[in-house]
Scaffold this motif. Structure first.
Motif, PDB file in Angstrom:
ATOM      1  N   CYS A  96      -3.621   6.828  -6.929  1.00 10.25           N
ATOM      2  CA  CYS A  96      -2.855   8.063  -6.742  1.00 10.25           C
ATOM      3  C   CYS A  96      -2.566   8.736  -8.082  1.00 10.25           C
ATOM      4  CB  CYS A  96      -1.551   7.757  -6.001  1.00 10.25           C
ATOM      5  SG  CYS A  96      -1.805   7.277  -4.284  1.00 10.25           S
ATOM      6  N   ALA A  98       1.349   3.763  -3.206  1.00 13.84           N
ATOM      7  CA  ALA A  98       0.961   5.171  -3.108  1.00 13.84           C
ATOM      8  C   ALA A  98       2.120   6.104  -3.440  1.00 13.84           C
ATOM      9  CB  ALA A  98       0.438   5.466  -1.700  1.00 13.84           C
ATOM     10  N   THR A 124       3.320   9.930  -6.348  1.00  8.03           N
ATOM     11  CA  THR A 124       3.167  11.089  -5.456  1.00  8.03           C
ATOM     12  C   THR A 124       4.516  11.669  -5.021  1.00  8.03           C
ATOM     13  OG1 THR A 124       2.970   9.569  -3.563  1.00  8.03           O
ATOM     14  CG2 THR A 124       0.928  10.333  -4.562  1.00  8.03           C
ATOM     15  N   VAL A 127       0.830  -1.203   0.000  1.00  4.82           N
ATOM     16  CA  VAL A 127       0.000   0.000   0.000  1.00  4.82           C
ATOM     17  C   VAL A 127       0.868   1.259   0.000  1.00  4.82           C
ATOM     18  CG1 VAL A 127      -1.623   1.356   1.378  1.00  4.82           C
ATOM     19  CG2 VAL A 127      -2.023  -1.092   1.049  1.00  4.82           C
ATOM     20  N   LEU A 154      -3.315   0.947  -5.755  1.00  2.32           N
ATOM     21  CA  LEU A 154      -2.854   2.160  -5.068  1.00  2.32           C
ATOM     22  C   LEU A 154      -2.096   3.074  -6.025  1.00  2.32           C
ATOM     23  CD1 LEU A 154      -3.235   2.912  -2.039  1.00  2.32           C
ATOM     24  CD2 LEU A 154      -3.705   0.524  -2.550  1.00  2.32           C
ATOM     25  N   ASP A 155      -1.271   2.473  -6.872  1.00  2.00           N
ATOM     26  CA  ASP A 155      -0.545   3.242  -7.889  1.00  2.00           C
ATOM     27  C   ASP A 155      -1.527   3.974  -8.798  1.00  2.00           C
ATOM     28  OD1 ASP A 155       1.226   4.154  -9.815  1.00  2.00           O
ATOM     29  OD2 ASP A 155       1.482   2.213 -10.763  1.00  2.00           O
TER      30      ASP A 155
END
Length: 433
Positions: free
Chosen positions: A417, A278, A282, A274, A413-414
């Protein structure tokens, strides 16, 4: 028992393990290049006035066009674990290629924003399935001595597609019609078609074959990978794999999605997936990957031909640094290499902001190109550390049963974001000044 007649593995699969490793490297290159081309093609299209004027783009529609691929990945996430685990890694890559080709044709022939966005979403679904299927296949075929480098190289080859896209965009910028952006969109077919061509020359994962009761087939694959096609030795290797899988089934008897939430060890794996998922979009890299034209505008470099040249050079630089990073994974270690990259990105990102603030509206050529040099440094730190880890880490920290489920969570998650950054950065880059 030497050099047995093949009963299960195609005769197209090379018997020489070095040649087979080279073919596996080619598979890694073209699958990753598909992702890189897709990312860079949007960067290149936003530089072209023919594209922005054809669709009358605003900040909202620019964000939507970039975000569409992430929307497709998120929608496809529920089936990302099912397809490679049920039908095999190779078939999953072939299915992903077919999906991607459909999306590319829609994107290249788009007559409206809606048609373009739907095409991008379909491309996102295909790219996500390929990215969930190819790294486990490589990890389950390659010997331990070359596994980390090859898996690190998998996503490093992202920049091969990025470079190809940048060159095509540079060549098409002078076409006096919508083909200046349709042609780069359509030629995105190239990596996908090449990926499909290579598939008959590689075997299926021996671990997947053993799980599905095809032990004779798995032994042939292991014999070929060992280089002597000795089925007696391969039978011993297959037995070791079978015992590992049996122990995993005993320790984790439930569905992979339930098991990844059970026990301290699996919950820690989940936390790592996770957090790392993320991180991917970011860290500031999203600006350079998808909004290079806007950041170059703000840095004072506004000519279309200069921006396309910079896009090509930046792709070459990133690819070279990513290969270096792939080599260094086993020397520096995953943790130290990631920390070095993160530290460098933090420093250079603040420097980019300060330099653009000071020189962005000036005529100081040295200051403007100094800003560009720091952009290259920032992208270099990302390519050195995060790029090779993107395909290696999710595959490496999950055992067989959890591998595709863990990779799917990582991609979710990739993508999530990435979707957030697509919309936010479109407005932010216009409003920052």
């Amino acid at each position: 028992m030497g050099s047995p007649h093949r009963q299960h593995v195609s005769s197209l699969v090379p018997s020489n393990p070095r040649i087979l490793t080279a073919v596996l490297l080619a598979v890694a290159v073209v699958n990753s290049a598909t992702l890189g081309y897709d990312s860079s093609v949007m960067n290149g299209l936003l530089i072209l006035p023919s594209y922005t004027e054809y669709f009358h783009l605003t900040d909202a529609t620019i964000g939507l066009n970039n975000a569409a691929v992430w929307i497709g990945e998120i929608i496809a996430t529920p089936i990302m674990q099912i397809i490679p685990d049920r039908y095999g890694r190779k078939k999953a890559i072939l299915i992903a290629t077919g999906i991607t080709i459909v999306g590319i044709i829609l994107q290249a022939s788009a007559q409206s924003i809606a048609m373009f966005v739907v095409g991008r979403m379909i491309i996102g679904a295909g790219a996500c399935l390929s990215n969930v299927s190819a790294p486990p296949l490589l990890g389950e075929l390659l010997p331990p001595r070359s596994r980390s480098f090859m898996l690190g190289l998998f996503f490093s080859c992202f920049y091969v597609g990025s470079l190809l896209s940048a060159v095509i965009n540079y060549g098409s910028q002078n076409i006096q019609s919508t083909w200046s952006w349709r042609l780069p969109s359509l030629l995105q077919l190239l990596p996908s078609v090449v990926a499909a061509i290579f598939l008959p020359f590689i075997p299926e994962s021996p671990r997947w074959l053993i799980v599905h009761g095809e032990e004779a087939h798995a032994q042939e694959v292991l014999a070929i990978m060992n280089g002597d096609e000795d089925l007696d030795k391969a039978a011993v290797a297959a037995q070791e794999i079978r015992l590992v899988i049996a122990n995993e089934e005993t320790a984790y008897p439930r569905n992979a999605w339930r098991e990844i939430l059970s026990g301290p060890a699996n919950r820690r794996r989940l936390l790592l997936l996770v957090v790392f998922g993320a991180m991917i979009n970011t860290l500031g890299n999203f600006i350079v990957s998808f909004y290079l034209s806007k950041i170059l505008d703000q840095a004072g470099i506004q000519e279309t031909y200069k921006q396309t040249q910079i896009n090509i050079i930046l792709s070459c630089w990133s690819f070279a640094i990513a290969i270096l990073g792939s080599f260094m994974l086993d020397i520096m270690g995953r943790r130290l290499q990631t920390l070095v990259g993160l530290s460098g990105m933090i420093i250079t990102l603040y420097m980019i902001g300060g330099l653009i603030k000071h020189y962005g509206e000036s005529t100081d050529t040295s200051g403007i190109y100094g800003t560009l040099a720091v952009i290259f440094l920032f992208q270099g730190f990302y390519a050195f550390s995060i790029t090779p880890m993107t395909s290696l880490y999710p595959t490496e920290i999950c055992q067989y049963k959890l591998r595709t489920a863990g990779t799917a969570i990582f991609r979710l998650l990739d993508s999530g974001c990435g979707l957030m950054a697509s919309f936010a950065m479109s407005f932010a880059m216009s409003d920052l000044g």
